[in-house]
Write a protein that holds these residues in place. Structure first.
Motif, mmCIF file in Angstrom:
data_model
loop_
_atom_site.group_PDB
_atom_site.id
_atom_site.type_symbol
_atom_site.label_atom_id
_atom_site.label_comp_id
_atom_site.label_asym_id
_atom_site.label_seq_id
_atom_site.Cartn_x
_atom_site.Cartn_y
_atom_site.Cartn_z
ATOM 1 N N ILE A 1 0.831 -1.204 0.000
ATOM 2 C CA ILE A 1 0.000 0.000 0.000
ATOM 3 C C ILE A 1 0.867 1.257 0.000
ATOM 4 N N ARG A 2 1.939 1.204 0.801
ATOM 5 C CA ARG A 2 2.844 2.364 0.870
ATOM 6 C C ARG A 2 3.501 2.622 -0.484
ATOM 7 N N LEU A 3 3.983 1.538 -1.107
ATOM 8 C CA LEU A 3 4.650 1.674 -2.399
ATOM 9 C C LEU A 3 3.686 2.250 -3.445
ATOM 10 N N PRO B 1 -9.197 -8.343 -1.151
ATOM 11 C CA PRO B 1 -10.238 -7.394 -0.756
ATOM 12 C C PRO B 1 -9.853 -6.593 0.490
ATOM 13 N N GLU B 2 -9.262 -7.252 1.485
ATOM 14 C CA GLU B 2 -8.846 -6.546 2.699
ATOM 15 C C GLU B 2 -7.827 -5.464 2.366
ATOM 16 N N GLU B 3 -6.862 -5.815 1.517
ATOM 17 C CA GLU B 3 -5.827 -4.837 1.144
ATOM 18 C C GLU B 3 -6.422 -3.683 0.346
ATOM 19 N N GLN B 4 -7.400 -4.003 -0.506
ATOM 20 C CA GLN B 4 -8.046 -2.931 -1.277
ATOM 21 C C GLN B 4 -8.777 -1.968 -0.339
ATOM 22 N N GLY B 5 -9.415 -2.531 0.679
ATOM 23 C CA GLY B 5 -10.105 -1.696 1.665
ATOM 24 C C GLY B 5 -9.133 -0.787 2.397
ATOM 25 N N LYS B 6 -7.990 -1.352 2.776
ATOM 26 C CA LYS B 6 -6.948 -0.563 3.450
ATOM 27 C C LYS B 6 -6.393 0.519 2.531
ATOM 28 N N LEU B 7 -6.191 0.159 1.253
ATOM 29 C CA LEU B 7 -5.689 1.136 0.282
ATOM 30 C C LEU B 7 -6.674 2.303 0.162
ATOM 31 N N LEU B 8 -7.960 1.946 0.124
ATOM 32 C CA LEU B 8 -8.995 2.979 0.011
ATOM 33 C C LEU B 8 -8.964 3.909 1.222
ATOM 34 N N GLU B 9 -8.908 3.328 2.412
ATOM 35 C CA GLU B 9 -8.904 4.153 3.629
ATOM 36 C C GLU B 9 -7.670 5.039 3.691
ATOM 37 N N THR B 10 -6.511 4.463 3.328
ATOM 38 C CA THR B 10 -5.274 5.240 3.375
ATOM 39 C C THR B 10 -5.325 6.357 2.333
ATOM 40 N N THR B 11 -5.871 6.042 1.155
ATOM 41 C CA THR B 11 -6.025 7.069 0.119
ATOM 42 C C THR B 11 -6.863 8.235 0.648
ATOM 43 N N MET B 12 -7.968 7.887 1.320
ATOM 44 C CA MET B 12 -8.855 8.935 1.845
ATOM 45 C C MET B 12 -8.126 9.837 2.837
ATOM 46 N N MET B 13 -7.270 9.224 3.659
ATOM 47 C CA MET B 13 -6.544 10.022 4.657
ATOM 48 C C MET B 13 -5.534 10.946 3.990
ATOM 49 N N GLU B 14 -5.074 10.552 2.791
ATOM 50 C CA GLU B 14 -4.008 11.332 2.147
ATOM 51 C C GLU B 14 -4.516 12.302 1.087
ATOM 52 N N ILE B 15 -5.809 12.221 0.760
ATOM 53 C CA ILE B 15 -6.361 13.187 -0.206
ATOM 54 C C ILE B 15 -6.252 14.581 0.394
ATOM 55 N N ASN B 16 -5.760 15.501 -0.431
ATOM 56 C CA ASN B 16 -5.614 16.868 0.026
ATOM 57 C C ASN B 16 -6.119 17.770 -1.090
ATOM 58 N N PRO B 17 -7.267 18.433 -0.877
ATOM 59 C CA PRO B 17 -7.858 19.216 -1.962
ATOM 60 C C PRO B 17 -6.824 20.134 -2.603
ATOM 61 N N GLY B 18 -6.704 20.020 -3.928
ATOM 62 C CA GLY B 18 -5.770 20.881 -4.646
ATOM 63 C C GLY B 18 -4.450 20.202 -4.982
ATOM 64 N N THR B 19 -4.004 19.234 -4.133
ATOM 65 C CA THR B 19 -2.726 18.592 -4.447
ATOM 66 C C THR B 19 -2.855 17.096 -4.752
ATOM 67 N N PHE B 20 -3.783 16.403 -4.089
ATOM 68 C CA PHE B 20 -3.960 14.969 -4.366
ATOM 69 C C PHE B 20 -5.444 14.632 -4.276
ATOM 70 N N SER B 21 -6.029 14.231 -5.412
ATOM 71 C CA SER B 21 -7.480 14.002 -5.469
ATOM 72 C C SER B 21 -7.869 12.535 -5.401
#
Ligand SMILES: Nc1nc2c(ncn2[C@@H]2O[C@H](COP(=O)(O)OP(=O)(O)O)[C@@H](O)[C@H]2O)c(=O)[nH]1
Ligand SMILES: [Mg+2]
Lengths: 208, 122
Positions: free
Chosen positions: B24-26, B45-65
């Motif tokens: 997920i980090r890579l 599926p578990e990893e995809q769920g984790k990827l989704l949650e981590t993506t949500m935490m890292e979304i930053n309006p304007g720089t990462f959508s």
């Protein structure tokens, strides 16, 4: 896997099991809140939360406890959880297309990301069954749907797929049926209230 | 240097030696730098769920959508030998493509063919 819910149900009755918590999931704008409101309003006359054509109107999970689903002679008491739509991307510019100011759009985007994480958290810890709502006018094969159904299957949660918005002329619920042949699919219009009886019958059968 | 998009292709063997967290980090580190990642064997599926949650935490309006993620739509339509034998197919998808949402667009999605368009970062 078929016998499991029955056994749990048996012990549940024995030990006064908590009611089943049914989560309403699906991509943004599929009609989850409209459906949750219809179910709850049919039963209690109240609503769960506001509906909007702008995506991510629901940014916190909302729960309604003790909703009694009646179908024929069966009665089932469940908790309904309306969840924020799940997606892998949130671009605040989309909200500005609906006339929102930039500040407001950015704030909505931030809340929406938290909402998605919250929906996933509920799914991991607190949900006993899922109603997965899809807009019949959209492509059901979008990865987020395949992924969510995969996660729900991996957690062995009972699931009903709802093919919503069948009142629209370009609705193609058949595409949803062929995308998920392994699960029951019920075609409805949450907005117009079409086919709700069939959905209540399925709820009584699947989440018992 | 020529204009373009970096594509990071990870073999199933390489992936099998990585922990879920490392994968997920890579993926997110690559995607946030504007690369497209291709996994020979998809996430569980578990990893995809984790990827989704981590993506949500890292979304930053304007720089990462967020991310675009795609795999062959095998779920459901895949009624192969294994499915018949065990009554249930493997939940780990085949090839998986992940990229930055503002640079990677899915053009079409068929059972055994994905067509995507990647553009260089602005
Ligand atoms: N035509 C039609 N529109 C619907 C239906 N259900 C919901 N909608 C509309 O779709 C939009 C999104 O609905 P909402 O319930 O907020 O979706 P949610 O994001 O999944 O909670 C709103 O404009 C609703 O009026 C339906 O069955 N038919
Ligand atoms: Mg909603």
């Amino acid at each position: 896997m078929v016998a499991f819910p029955r056994i749990r149900n048996f012990f549940g009755k024995l030990f006064g099991k908590k009611r089943s918590r049914v989560g309403i999931y699906g991509p943004p704008n599929a009609g989850k809140t409209t459906l949750a409101n219809r179910i709850v309003r049919d039963v209690t006359g109240e609503a769960v939360g506001p509906v909007s054509e702008i995506p991510h109107e629901t940014r916190r999970a909302r729960r309604k406890e003790g909703v009694e689903i009646n179908s024929g002679s069966t009665k089932l008491l469940i908790d309904i959880v309306d969840t924020p739509g799940v997606t892998t991307k949130i671009d605040y510019h989309e909200f500005m297309e609906y006339g929102m100011e930039q500040d407001e759009a950015i704030a909505r985007a931030r809340e929406a990301t938290e909402g998605v994480a919250e929906a996933m958290h509920w799914l991991r810890e607190d949900i006993d069954g899922v109603i997965y709502v899809l807009d019949s006018t959209q492509d059901p094969f979008m990865h987020v749907n395949i992924m969510m159904v995969g996660i729900i299957e991996a957690r062995k949660l009972p699931v009903i797929i709802v093919a919503n918005k069948i009142d629209l002329p370009d609705a193609a619920p058949q595409r949803i049926k062929s995308a998920f042949p392994q699960h029951p699919v019920v075609e409805i219009s949450g907005l117009e209230g079409h086919n709700m009886d069939e959905l209540y019958a399925k709820i009584s059968e699947v989440f018992r | 240097m020529i204009q373009g998009v970096q594509i990071d292709m990870l073999s199933a063997e390489r992936l099998s030696k990585m922990t879920s967290y490392e994968k997920i980090r890579l993926i997110l580190d690559d995607v946030r730098q504007g690369s497209v990642v291709v996994l020979e064997k998809g996430l569980t599926p578990e990893e995809q769920g984790k990827l989704l949650e981590t993506t949500m935490m890292e979304i930053n309006p304007g720089t990462f959508s967020g991310i675009e993620i795609e795999t062959y739509p095998s779920s459901g339509s895949d009624k192969g030998f294994i499915t018949k034998l065990f009554g249930k197919k493997s939940n780990v998808p085949r090839l998986m493509v992940i990229g930055p949402v503002d640079q990677l667009k899915m053009l079409s999605r068929e059972k055994d063919r994905l067509i995507a368009w990647a553009s260089a970062a602005q």
